[in-house]
Write a protein that holds these residues in place. Sequence first.
Motif, mmCIF file in Angstrom:
data_model
loop_
_atom_site.group_PDB
_atom_site.id
_atom_site.type_symbol
_atom_site.label_atom_id
_atom_site.label_comp_id
_atom_site.label_asym_id
_atom_site.label_seq_id
_atom_site.Cartn_x
_atom_site.Cartn_y
_atom_site.Cartn_z
ATOM 1 N N ALA A 194 0.837 -1.207 0.000
ATOM 2 C CA ALA A 194 0.000 0.000 0.000
ATOM 3 C C ALA A 194 0.865 1.248 0.000
ATOM 4 O O ALA A 194 0.581 2.215 -0.719
ATOM 5 C CB ALA A 194 -0.924 -0.016 1.214
ATOM 6 N N ARG A 195 1.923 1.248 0.809
ATOM 7 C CA ARG A 195 2.835 2.392 0.854
ATOM 8 C C ARG A 195 3.539 2.584 -0.485
ATOM 9 O O ARG A 195 3.831 3.713 -0.896
ATOM 10 C CB ARG A 195 3.868 2.186 1.962
ATOM 11 N N ALA A 196 3.788 1.481 -1.192
ATOM 12 C CA ALA A 196 4.473 1.563 -2.483
ATOM 13 C C ALA A 196 3.535 1.909 -3.631
ATOM 14 O O ALA A 196 3.987 2.077 -4.764
ATOM 15 C CB ALA A 196 5.173 0.242 -2.776
ATOM 16 N N GLY A 197 2.228 2.002 -3.347
ATOM 17 C CA GLY A 197 1.279 2.364 -4.397
ATOM 18 C C GLY A 197 0.903 1.225 -5.318
ATOM 19 O O GLY A 197 0.442 1.449 -6.452
ATOM 20 N N VAL A 198 1.036 -0.010 -4.860
ATOM 21 C CA VAL A 198 0.712 -1.175 -5.684
ATOM 22 C C VAL A 198 -0.798 -1.409 -5.673
ATOM 23 O O VAL A 198 -1.413 -1.525 -4.616
ATOM 24 C CB VAL A 198 1.453 -2.429 -5.164
ATOM 25 N N SER A 199 -1.392 -1.486 -6.858
ATOM 26 C CA SER A 199 -2.841 -1.704 -6.956
ATOM 27 C C SER A 199 -3.203 -2.910 -7.808
ATOM 28 O O SER A 199 -4.391 -3.232 -7.953
ATOM 29 C CB SER A 199 -3.511 -0.453 -7.546
ATOM 30 N N CYS A 200 -2.212 -3.608 -8.365
ATOM 31 C CA CYS A 200 -2.504 -4.710 -9.288
ATOM 32 C C CYS A 200 -2.284 -6.073 -8.648
ATOM 33 O O CYS A 200 -2.235 -7.091 -9.352
ATOM 34 C CB CYS A 200 -1.646 -4.583 -10.550
ATOM 35 N N CYS A 201 -2.150 -6.109 -7.326
ATOM 36 C CA CYS A 201 -1.771 -7.351 -6.646
ATOM 37 C C CYS A 201 -2.936 -7.910 -5.835
ATOM 38 O O CYS A 201 -3.628 -7.173 -5.116
ATOM 39 C CB CYS A 201 -0.575 -7.108 -5.729
ATOM 40 N N GLU A 202 -3.153 -9.203 -5.951
ATOM 41 C CA GLU A 202 -4.163 -9.905 -5.163
ATOM 42 C C GLU A 202 -3.441 -10.834 -4.195
ATOM 43 O O GLU A 202 -2.815 -11.811 -4.604
ATOM 44 C CB GLU A 202 -5.082 -10.710 -6.081
ATOM 45 N N LEU A 203 -3.519 -10.528 -2.876
ATOM 46 C CA LEU A 203 -2.839 -11.319 -1.860
ATOM 47 C C LEU A 203 -3.721 -12.474 -1.410
ATOM 48 O O LEU A 203 -4.942 -12.332 -1.299
ATOM 49 C CB LEU A 203 -2.492 -10.454 -0.646
ATOM 50 N N ALA A 204 -3.082 -13.607 -1.139
ATOM 51 C CA ALA A 204 -3.832 -14.764 -0.649
ATOM 52 C C ALA A 204 -3.010 -15.506 0.390
ATOM 53 O O ALA A 204 -1.838 -15.841 0.132
ATOM 54 C CB ALA A 204 -4.194 -15.691 -1.794
ATOM 55 N N GLU A 205 -3.587 -15.744 1.553
ATOM 56 C CA GLU A 205 -2.943 -16.550 2.590
ATOM 57 C C GLU A 205 -3.151 -18.014 2.218
ATOM 58 O O GLU A 205 -4.100 -18.670 2.646
ATOM 59 C CB GLU A 205 -3.557 -16.241 3.967
#
Length: 461
Positions: A266-277
Amino acid sequence: MVVTQGFCDLTLMVPLIWAELSLPCNVRQLYALVCETQRYSAVLDAVIASAGLLRAEKKLRPHVAKVLVYELLLGQGFQRGGGRWKPLLARHQARLKAELARLKVQRGVSRNEDLLELGSNPGSALQMPRFVRVNTLKTCIDDAIDYLKRQGFSYQGRASSLEDLRALKGKHFLLDPLLPELLVFPSHTDLHEHPLYQAGHLILQDKASCLPAMLLAPPPGAHVIDACAAPGNKTSHLAALLKNQGKIFAFDLDAKRLASMATLLARAGVSCCELAERDFLAVSPSDQRYRQVQYILLDPSCSGSGMVARQLEEPGAGLPSKERLQALAGFQQRALCHALTFPALQRLVYSTCSLCQEENEDVVQEALQKSPGAFRLVPVLPSWPHRGLGTFPGAEHCLRASPETTLTGGFFIAVLERVEVLSSTSPTKTPEQPRTAASALKRKRKRRQKPAACASVRPGM
């Protein structure tokens, strides 16, 4: 016996240190602690300064900080007290350990005691610079350089060799000769409190750690899997290469690390990533969500034998046992073979921060043998000085890194491509970068216009 002024000053403060740290009422133990702290005084000063501890904790007195850091890094880890400062210092534990590890790498030693022998002759020690990646999702390299120059840093241009990096001093900095968004500062430069770092414009990332995303080189719009993603620096680098266009599917099983990674992205401005545990091994290659995944970055759990900082944080620092190596290599092998089953996969980068052949060349060799004719190792960065061990034909296409040969942390990288993709393209294509249909058409048009035109420079060429 000669007693230094510094030693006298610290011993005169024994009663205050006793009270501040709530130490047991054993005068002999207390004096022993103070004597050992003083013995490592220069080392502790360097670690405290590099970590920015006194700037972050303005109420912490320098002499108390020195004893606390000694006890944390070189002593018994607060078994003898710590008082109200114990939880405070625990917040800085990871950074302090990392800075001690950097100091060992810089001086080319593995034991704490060896730091004392080199303390009076730092010029003979190996100096590993501070690498800083400019986050192109938020700024550009020119703007970052201009900002740093206005703050008193002196920009020296693009480096031409490793010797240029070794010679860095004071507030001078360079542009890395290989990576176009990587700045290089002297080893003790601390940017943790810098406003560009705090705002996500700068990422503190070792050069070797930047290579996997650069060599994967996914174009904007591509779908990418980051199989073992936390802590997230490589993921943010992938997003920058994608220009936030396309999709990154990032997996990790550690919920705490994944939460920290979400904050970093979020701090790096990433908006294209989908995180999954989620365990990457449980991700089905036939799932329709991943039908367009052509690029995979696999940086699995490893022994960390190339990274001194990780060795300090884990029990049994040093080379891993044979049993642990076998367990890690087994997981790495399963993860790599699983990644190669994704049907649309064109290019994969396998990397570790390990020096062990069992986790590196052996894993890659076995994966290639289990997928005969489907994938091949790609020769990349021919000028890179440290290559893979010659354990099988083609292993020299892999990259290794070390403080001694590349001024970076210890690392291993292998780039694999699907053979069908290579064989379906023009024989004039070099194997460093997969060719898409669009890029093939563009090059075909160029050949018609100018048959002798040179290929553009791409990562890995």
